[in-house]
Design a protein around this motif. Structure first.
Motif, PDB file in Angstrom:
ATOM      1  N   LEU A 131     -66.385  56.849  -7.271  1.00  0.00           N
ATOM      2  CA  LEU A 131     -67.211  58.021  -6.966  1.00  0.00           C
ATOM      3  C   LEU A 131     -67.788  58.708  -8.203  1.00  0.00           C
ATOM      4  N   SER A 132     -67.257  58.381  -9.381  1.00  0.00           N
ATOM      5  CA  SER A 132     -67.839  58.966 -10.596  1.00  0.00           C
ATOM      6  C   SER A 132     -69.268  58.451 -10.806  1.00  0.00           C
ATOM      7  N   LYS A 133     -69.596  57.334 -10.177  1.00  0.00           N
ATOM      8  CA  LYS A 133     -70.952  56.781 -10.275  1.00  0.00           C
ATOM      9  C   LYS A 133     -71.885  57.378  -9.216  1.00  0.00           C
ATOM     10  N   LEU A 188     -76.800  56.149  -1.889  1.00  0.00           N
ATOM     11  CA  LEU A 188     -75.469  56.279  -1.272  1.00  0.00           C
ATOM     12  C   LEU A 188     -74.635  55.032  -1.560  1.00  0.00           C
ATOM     13  N   PRO A 189     -73.328  55.210  -1.795  1.00  0.00           N
ATOM     14  CA  PRO A 189     -72.487  54.023  -1.988  1.00  0.00           C
ATOM     15  C   PRO A 189     -72.372  53.236  -0.682  1.00  0.00           C
ATOM     16  N   PRO A 190     -72.326  51.906  -0.760  1.00  0.00           N
ATOM     17  CA  PRO A 190     -72.205  51.088   0.448  1.00  0.00           C
ATOM     18  C   PRO A 190     -70.929  51.385   1.240  1.00  0.00           C
ATOM     19  N   SER A 228     -89.719  51.483  -5.737  1.00  0.00           N
ATOM     20  CA  SER A 228     -90.018  52.304  -6.913  1.00  0.00           C
ATOM     21  C   SER A 228     -89.034  51.909  -8.015  1.00  0.00           C
ATOM     22  N   LYS A 229     -89.267  52.425  -9.217  1.00  0.00           N
ATOM     23  CA  LYS A 229     -88.353  52.134 -10.330  1.00  0.00           C
ATOM     24  C   LYS A 229     -86.949  52.657 -10.032  1.00  0.00           C
ATOM     25  N   GLN A 230     -86.870  53.925  -9.578  1.00  0.00           N
ATOM     26  CA  GLN A 230     -85.562  54.518  -9.262  1.00  0.00           C
ATOM     27  C   GLN A 230     -84.927  53.825  -8.056  1.00  0.00           C
ATOM     28  N   GLY A 231     -85.751  53.416  -7.104  1.00  0.00           N
ATOM     29  CA  GLY A 231     -85.248  52.708  -5.925  1.00  0.00           C
ATOM     30  C   GLY A 231     -84.615  51.381  -6.300  1.00  0.00           C
ATOM     31  N   LEU A 232     -85.253  50.651  -7.206  1.00  0.00           N
ATOM     32  CA  LEU A 232     -84.697  49.363  -7.649  1.00  0.00           C
ATOM     33  C   LEU A 232     -83.373  49.577  -8.375  1.00  0.00           C
ATOM     34  N   LYS A 233     -83.310  50.597  -9.227  1.00  0.00           N
ATOM     35  CA  LYS A 233     -82.051  50.896  -9.932  1.00  0.00           C
ATOM     36  C   LYS A 233     -80.935  51.213  -8.937  1.00  0.00           C
ATOM     37  N   ALA A 234     -81.239  52.046  -7.935  1.00  0.00           N
ATOM     38  CA  ALA A 234     -80.232  52.423  -6.931  1.00  0.00           C
ATOM     39  C   ALA A 234     -79.801  51.198  -6.114  1.00  0.00           C
ATOM     40  N   TRP A 235     -80.753  50.331  -5.771  1.00  0.00           N
ATOM     41  CA  TRP A 235     -80.445  49.123  -4.996  1.00  0.00           C
ATOM     42  C   TRP A 235     -79.550  48.181  -5.807  1.00  0.00           C
ATOM     43  N   LEU A 236     -79.888  47.973  -7.077  1.00  0.00           N
ATOM     44  CA  LEU A 236     -79.074  47.117  -7.949  1.00  0.00           C
ATOM     45  C   LEU A 236     -77.661  47.678  -8.102  1.00  0.00           C
ATOM     46  N   LYS A 237     -77.558  48.996  -8.248  1.00  0.00           N
ATOM     47  CA  LYS A 237     -76.261  49.659  -8.384  1.00  0.00           C
ATOM     48  C   LYS A 237     -75.438  49.489  -7.101  1.00  0.00           C
ATOM     49  N   GLY A 238     -76.074  49.685  -5.950  1.00  0.00           N
ATOM     50  CA  GLY A 238     -75.388  49.551  -4.660  1.00  0.00           C
ATOM     51  C   GLY A 238     -74.888  48.135  -4.420  1.00  0.00           C
ATOM     52  N   LYS A 239     -75.607  47.151  -4.956  1.00  0.00           N
ATOM     53  CA  LYS A 239     -75.210  45.749  -4.813  1.00  0.00           C
ATOM     54  C   LYS A 239     -74.127  45.378  -5.818  1.00  0.00           C
ATOM     55  N   GLY A 240     -73.873  46.259  -6.783  1.00  0.00           N
ATOM     56  CA  GLY A 240     -72.889  45.959  -7.814  1.00  0.00           C
ATOM     57  C   GLY A 240     -73.467  45.126  -8.936  1.00  0.00           C
ATOM     58  N   TYR A 241     -74.813  45.022  -9.012  1.00  0.00           N
ATOM     59  CA  TYR A 241     -75.475  44.232 -10.048  1.00  0.00           C
ATOM     60  C   TYR A 241     -75.736  45.052 -11.301  1.00  0.00           C
ATOM     61  N   LEU A 242     -75.547  46.357 -11.210  1.00  0.00           N
ATOM     62  CA  LEU A 242     -75.848  47.266 -12.304  1.00  0.00           C
ATOM     63  C   LEU A 242     -74.826  48.398 -12.302  1.00  0.00           C
ATOM     64  N   ASP A 243     -74.316  48.739 -13.473  1.00  0.00           N
ATOM     65  CA  ASP A 243     -73.346  49.841 -13.553  1.00  0.00           C
ATOM     66  C   ASP A 243     -74.043  51.176 -13.667  1.00  0.00           C
ATOM     67  N   PRO A 300     -72.366  61.053  -8.112  1.00  0.00           N
ATOM     68  CA  PRO A 300     -71.995  62.463  -8.272  1.00  0.00           C
ATOM     69  C   PRO A 300     -72.191  63.338  -7.034  1.00  0.00           C
ATOM     70  N   GLY A 301     -73.071  62.959  -6.122  1.00  0.00           N
ATOM     71  CA  GLY A 301     -73.297  63.773  -4.930  1.00  0.00           C
ATOM     72  C   GLY A 301     -72.300  63.515  -3.813  1.00  0.00           C
ATOM     73  N   VAL A 302     -71.488  62.472  -3.965  1.00  0.00           N
ATOM     74  CA  VAL A 302     -70.536  62.098  -2.917  1.00  0.00           C
ATOM     75  C   VAL A 302     -69.144  62.597  -3.286  1.00  0.00           C
ATOM     76  N   THR A 303     -68.530  63.319  -2.344  1.00  0.00           N
ATOM     77  CA  THR A 303     -67.182  63.841  -2.572  1.00  0.00           C
ATOM     78  C   THR A 303     -66.325  63.628  -1.327  1.00  0.00           C
ATOM     79  N   TYR A 304     -65.017  63.675  -1.531  1.00  0.00           N
ATOM     80  CA  TYR A 304     -64.100  63.600  -0.400  1.00  0.00           C
ATOM     81  C   TYR A 304     -63.704  65.021  -0.024  1.00  0.00           C
ATOM     82  N   ASN A 305     -63.924  65.382   1.236  1.00  0.00           N
ATOM     83  CA  ASN A 305     -63.578  66.703   1.735  1.00  0.00           C
ATOM     84  C   ASN A 305     -62.203  66.590   2.396  1.00  0.00           C
ATOM     85  N   ALA A 306     -61.184  67.137   1.732  1.00  0.00           N
ATOM     86  CA  ALA A 306     -59.814  67.031   2.244  1.00  0.00           C
ATOM     87  C   ALA A 306     -59.641  67.787   3.556  1.00  0.00           C
ATOM     88  N   GLU A 307     -60.419  68.839   3.748  1.00  0.00           N
ATOM     89  CA  GLU A 307     -60.304  69.643   4.968  1.00  0.00           C
ATOM     90  C   GLU A 307     -60.781  68.858   6.199  1.00  0.00           C
TER      91      GLU A 307
END
Length: 134
Positions: free
Chosen positions: A45-47, A36-38, A119-134, A49-56
């Motif tokens: 949000l393009s980074k 999830l984004p911080p 985990s490998k995927q967990g580290l990638k997600a954590w780095l991305k959330g911190k802004g250390y990885l695109d 894909p599961g997160v969207t803005y619900n206008a309703e």
């Protein structure tokens, strides 16, 4: 480039990860929270894909966790109560909210769980959330 403080944070995080037989797992059960984004109001949000803005409903929503952003954390949708609540009722283990800054997942039964990369995927997600990885 990372600052010395950022490099130290990454090194400590990697050191704290649990490897079995010297190998890191590919994924982990609570990965969807690390993904999830911080703060979706400030995220690209393009980074995510599961997160969207619900206008309703005028809120950000995540399809993997079914949570929505409110204030400074992700909230689980309210549940319909079918059983009476009171003495003798047992709160569920279901997630109540997730605070991405503190990496804390609060459950309905009052149990707070630290969500950390393990985990490998967990580290990638954590780095991305911190802004250390695109």
């Amino acid at each position: 480039r990372w600052t010395p403080d950022q490099a130290e944070e990454v090194a400590k995080t990697v050191k704290d990860m649990t490897a079995k037989d010297g190998k890191l797992r590919d994924s982990q059960d609570d990965l969807k929270y690390l993904e999830l984004p911080p703060d979706p109001t400030k995220a690209d949000l393009s980074k995510y894909p599961g997160v969207t803005y619900n206008a309703e409903t005028k809120q950000y929503e995540d399809s993997a966790t079914k949570m929505h952003w409110q204030g400074d954390r992700w909230w689980a949708p309210p549940k319909k109560v079918t059983d009476p609540v009171g003495l003798g009722s047992v709160p569920s283990q279901d997630p109540l909210w997730y605070d991405p800054k503190q990496k804390t997942l609060m459950h309905e039964n009052g149990f707070a769980q630290q969500v950390k990369p393990d985990s490998k995927q967990g580290l990638k997600a954590w780095l991305k959330g911190k802004g250390y990885l695109d």
